[in-house]
Structure formats: C-alpha cells, structure tokens
Enzyme design. Structure first.
Site, mmCIF file in Angstrom:
data_model
loop_
_atom_site.group_PDB
_atom_site.id
_atom_site.type_symbol
_atom_site.label_atom_id
_atom_site.label_comp_id
_atom_site.label_asym_id
_atom_site.label_seq_id
_atom_site.Cartn_x
_atom_site.Cartn_y
_atom_site.Cartn_z
ATOM 1 N N SER A 63 -3.936 -2.948 -0.255
ATOM 2 C CA SER A 63 -2.825 -3.510 0.194
ATOM 3 C C SER A 63 -3.134 -4.912 0.529
ATOM 4 O O SER A 63 -4.318 -4.864 1.620
ATOM 5 C CB SER A 63 -2.264 -2.767 1.576
ATOM 6 O OG SER A 63 -1.207 -3.740 2.271
ATOM 7 N N GLY A 64 -2.794 -5.938 0.080
ATOM 8 C CA GLY A 64 -3.208 -7.348 0.292
ATOM 9 C C GLY A 64 -3.319 -7.718 1.588
ATOM 10 O O GLY A 64 -4.197 -8.389 2.044
ATOM 11 N N HIS A 65 -2.483 -7.412 2.656
ATOM 12 C CA HIS A 65 -2.398 -7.943 3.917
ATOM 13 C C HIS A 65 -3.295 -7.238 4.814
ATOM 14 O O HIS A 65 -3.560 -7.824 5.956
ATOM 15 C CB HIS A 65 -0.977 -8.049 4.547
ATOM 16 C CG HIS A 65 -0.454 -6.601 4.914
ATOM 17 N ND1 HIS A 65 -0.126 -6.389 6.351
ATOM 18 C CD2 HIS A 65 -0.034 -5.552 4.174
ATOM 19 C CE1 HIS A 65 0.175 -5.083 6.383
ATOM 20 N NE2 HIS A 65 0.329 -4.674 5.285
ATOM 21 N N CYS A 91 2.729 0.874 11.978
ATOM 22 C CA CYS A 91 4.000 1.335 11.271
ATOM 23 C C CYS A 91 4.676 2.268 12.301
ATOM 24 O O CYS A 91 5.873 2.693 12.032
ATOM 25 C CB CYS A 91 3.670 2.029 9.929
ATOM 26 S SG CYS A 91 2.349 1.119 9.249
ATOM 27 N N GLY A 114 0.864 -1.252 -0.154
ATOM 28 C CA GLY A 114 -0.008 0.037 0.080
ATOM 29 C C GLY A 114 0.649 1.173 -0.023
ATOM 30 O O GLY A 114 0.639 2.069 -0.858
ATOM 31 N N ASN A 160 -7.479 4.510 9.735
ATOM 32 C CA ASN A 160 -6.764 3.178 10.381
ATOM 33 C C ASN A 160 -6.740 3.384 11.708
ATOM 34 O O ASN A 160 -6.470 2.544 12.278
ATOM 35 C CB ASN A 160 -5.202 3.003 9.708
ATOM 36 C CG ASN A 160 -4.386 4.224 9.818
ATOM 37 O OD1 ASN A 160 -4.739 5.442 9.352
ATOM 38 N ND2 ASN A 160 -3.182 4.232 10.427
ATOM 39 N N GLN A 195 -7.717 0.375 4.432
ATOM 40 C CA GLN A 195 -8.668 -0.158 5.479
ATOM 41 C C GLN A 195 -10.044 -0.551 5.273
ATOM 42 O O GLN A 195 -10.840 -0.676 6.057
ATOM 43 C CB GLN A 195 -8.443 0.796 6.746
ATOM 44 C CG GLN A 195 -7.030 0.766 7.282
ATOM 45 C CD GLN A 195 -6.769 -0.670 8.133
ATOM 46 O OE1 GLN A 195 -7.364 -1.541 8.154
ATOM 47 N NE2 GLN A 195 -5.101 -0.373 8.405
ATOM 48 N N THR A 229 9.872 -7.671 -11.396
ATOM 49 C CA THR A 229 8.867 -8.756 -11.723
ATOM 50 C C THR A 229 7.938 -8.874 -11.025
ATOM 51 O O THR A 229 7.965 -8.706 -9.608
ATOM 52 C CB THR A 229 9.994 -9.864 -11.634
ATOM 53 O OG1 THR A 229 11.277 -9.949 -12.368
ATOM 54 C CG2 THR A 229 9.263 -11.241 -12.372
HETATM 55 N N1 PLP Z 1 -2.593 3.175 4.567
HETATM 56 C C1 PLP Z 1 -3.236 2.840 5.498
HETATM 57 C C2 PLP Z 1 -4.618 3.285 6.095
HETATM 58 C C3 PLP Z 1 -2.627 1.605 6.457
HETATM 59 O O1 PLP Z 1 -3.441 1.342 7.357
HETATM 60 C C4 PLP Z 1 -1.447 1.260 5.866
HETATM 61 C C5 PLP Z 1 -0.842 0.072 6.760
HETATM 62 O O2 PLP Z 1 -0.972 -0.120 8.159
HETATM 63 C C6 PLP Z 1 -0.761 1.492 4.885
HETATM 64 C C7 PLP Z 1 -1.340 2.616 4.216
HETATM 65 C C8 PLP Z 1 0.403 0.781 4.492
HETATM 66 O O3 PLP Z 1 -0.032 -0.208 3.821
HETATM 67 P P1 PLP Z 1 1.296 -1.449 3.612
HETATM 68 O O4 PLP Z 1 1.523 -1.974 4.929
HETATM 69 O O5 PLP Z 1 0.872 -2.332 2.730
HETATM 70 O O6 PLP Z 1 2.605 -0.555 3.138
#
Ligand code: PLP
Length: 371
Positions: free
Chosen positions: A198-200, A320, A72, A150, A178, A236
C-alpha cells in the site's frame, strides 16, 4: 497542529516531497488515460509501465506479475477471495494476527463454505513454523501470514512458513503493507506466491496499492469492468498515484539501511525515556518503527484520547479499527492485556528529541490518570 507530535506513521506516512514533485505533472499535464491508444494516452501508459518496473525491481519479480490496485485492502481482498476457488481445495489457513482486511476476507470465505483455520502467535507475536505445521493439511489451498504485524511490529519468519505451505501444495500469501520501509521484500526470497503493498505506508499517496501474483497463479479480477491491468483489475489506472508509488518504493529500498538504524534509535530513545508501561514483543524480531506499550490498569482508548489532548497523536491498534470497541486482535491473540495497549509508530521525520518529548508527555499523562 504544529506543536503536536505525530507518532502514528503506521497509520499513514506523508508523501515524500521529491515523490510529490515527480508525480505532480501527471495530475495537470500528462493527465491522459493510459488505456487510450493515441499518442498522448500512450505517453501516460509508458509512465505506468515505468512505475511497474520500479515496483517489480523492489519486489524482485517481473513487471507482468504486478497488478495495480486502489489500496492494500483491495489487493488483499483479491488475493484471498479471487484465487482460492481455482485451487479446488477447501482448507484455508490464516494467522490470527492479520489486519482486518485479511480477517474479514477469511470470514467471507467461511461463509462461502471454506474451512478456515487460524494459527496463533507466541506471546511475543510470532507465528512459528511448528504452529503452522500443526494446522497444515494436504487439502490446504492457501496460507496467509503477514510479513510485519501492524500492531506490534513483529517480523514473521515468512521464508520458512512459505516453504512449509508449498510442501503441502498450498499457495502462500503475505500482506507486506507494513514491511517496505524496514524489510527486504524480495518475493522470491520470501517465497510468496502473492504479496500486497500500500503506497501510503511508504511515503507515497493514499488510494494506490499493488498485488504481486506469481506467474502461473490463477487470479481472477475483484473489480469487474474494462480490461485494464491485463483484465485482472478493471478501472482506469491512477497514473500519478502509481508514478508516485514507483518513485517511493525505489527511495524506500535505497534508504532502508539508514531507516532501520534511524527507527531503532528513535524507538530506543522513546522507550528509555518512558517511565510507565510495558513494551510488548521487544525481545522478538521486529521493526523499530512500531511499538505497542501496555499500561496495565489504564484503558488504552482513554489514554490515547488524553495523549491527543496533550499533543501526542498515537493510536490504539490499527487506524482502520479506531472507534470500534474491540481491542487490537493481535494483542488478544498474544494473550496480552489488549484493552490497556497503545501503539506508537515512528517515521522518517521523527527525531530522537521528539521521541523523548513524547515519552515525557506520556509520563505526565499516565501519572495524572494514576492519581
Ligand atoms: N494491511 C496492513 C498490515 C495494514 O497496516 C493496513 C493499513 O493500515 C492495510 C493492510 C490496509 O491498507 P490500505 O490502507 O491501503 O487499505
């Protein structure tokens, strides 16, 4: 580990077992480079394109409008830093409640000479149309407001905000990271010119994300090298990761109605059982799977550590920024007592029993700290 209760699904979700099954052969058997022109490479390329179609269906866009990225964060960096210069305008509007990946890009744009203006939320964590209207200008190049916050889970009025940006001739970008599990992410209904995922965060793997870019928007690559992703993102493509993301997004859309009810019920159970603290944004439009509670007089970081020792894994703000001394910026922007806040986030595996058990642990730990 087994007895711990994980309430940090906004930081990351487990890969859905069915999704994992779908993706596994692309690690071990169909491992070919999708850019190779031979038959085996083309076999890998076909599954990448199938995943692109699945993502496009979830977003209501064309497959050609999707760029696969590594996260993301990367998608957000590309949206902010690699589109704005072709607009020929210097004013950029960013909401003050964005994720660090957006806020750091905004700082970069400022250093590069852009006039970046922040738009602040209500005390409930909502960016309102009047607050955006107050900062929009004729020379606004880009407006960035996330779909779901988030930290507090508020759902922003994206369709209204994007229409206002377009009226001023600006592009509109939304961080939808989110939003996938709980909200309609149809980019046409939202009016987004760019949208990041973002996949996770939706039961797929880490290390894969995407950027939707509306046809006609001039986006330049952030990662330079080969001509992958139609020369918009070199490197890739991680075939199993995008296969997983395609399968996961399809499941998220199909499961969404059920998920929203489940998350609301779990959150209600948690808050009903909690004896201390003040849940923020509960009166605003919000997702059920994220809730921030302010425990006035108690340091949120200290509480989260004590909770971890007692078996509840939650976070202070976003994962993060964990370890940084700065309190969650969304709560600061809302005028909340940010240093006393803890975020609890729920997921598909969270049961109401777990939510109640976790709230009881919070009750015990807070009572102990208060003594
Ligand atoms: N944006 C939001 C609102 C998020 O909550 C997060 C991750 O916590 C991100 C961006 C960043 O995504 P990624 O972990 O895939 O870099």
């Amino acid at each position: 580990m087994k007895d711990r209760i994980y309430l940090d699904y906004a930081a990351s979700t487990p890969v859905d077992r069915e999704v994992f099954k779908v993706a596994t052969p692309y690690y071990t058997d169909v491992f070919y480079n999708p850019s190779s022109t031979h038959a085996m490479g083309q076999q890998a390329s076909c599954v990448v394109e199938r995943a692109r179609e699945q993502c496009a269906a979830a977003l209501g866009c064309l497959p050609s409008e999707i760029i696969f990225t590594s996260s993301g964060t990367e998608a957000i960096n590309q949206a902010l830093c690699r589109t704005v210069f072709s607009q020929g305008k210097k004013h950029v509007v960013v909401s003050a409640i964005e994720h660090d990946s957006t806020l750091e890009c905004a700082k970069r744009l400022e250093r590069d000479g852009y006039d970046v203006e922040y738009v602040y939320p209500t005390s409930d964590g909502i960016i309102t149309p009047p607050s955006l209207s107050a900062v929009l200008r004729r020379d606004t190049a880009l407006v960035c407001v996330m779909t779901v916050n988030n930290q507090v889970g508020t759902i922003q009025p994206i369709a209204e905000l994007s229409a206002m940006a377009h009226d001023c001739g600006a592009l509109f970008f939304s961080d939808g990271v989110q939003a996938v599990n709980s909200c309609d992410i149809n980019v046409n209904k939202l009016g987004a010119d760019m949208f990041a995922l973002s996949g996770h965060k939706f039961y797929s793997t880490k290390g894969a994300g995407l950027l939707y870019v509306k046809t006609g928007v001039d986006v330049h690559p952030l990662v330079l090298g080969g001509g992958q992703e139609k020369a918009r993102r070199a490197g890739t493509v991680d075939v199993p990761a995008v296969v997983a993301m395609g399968a996961a997004i399809e499941r998220a859309v199909n499961y969404r109605e059920f998920y929203v009810k489940h998350a609301d019920a779990v959150c209600k159970k948690f808050l009903d059982t909690l004896e201390y603290g003040r849940a923020v944004s509960v009166g605003a439009p919000k997702v059920g799977d994220i809730v921030t509670v302010v425990f006035d007089g108690i340091d949120g970081g200290r509480l989260a550590v004590a909770l971890s020792y007692s078996g509840v894994c939650c976070s202070v703000g976003s994962a993060c920024s964990a370890g940084s001394a700065t309190p969650p910026q969304t709560l600061v922007a809302m005028g909340e007592n940010a240093s006393c806040a803890v975020r609890f986030s729920f997921g598909k595996p969270t049961t109401e029993e777990q939510a109640a058990a976790a709230a009881n642990i919070v009750n015990d730990v807070v009572a102990r700290i208060k003594k």
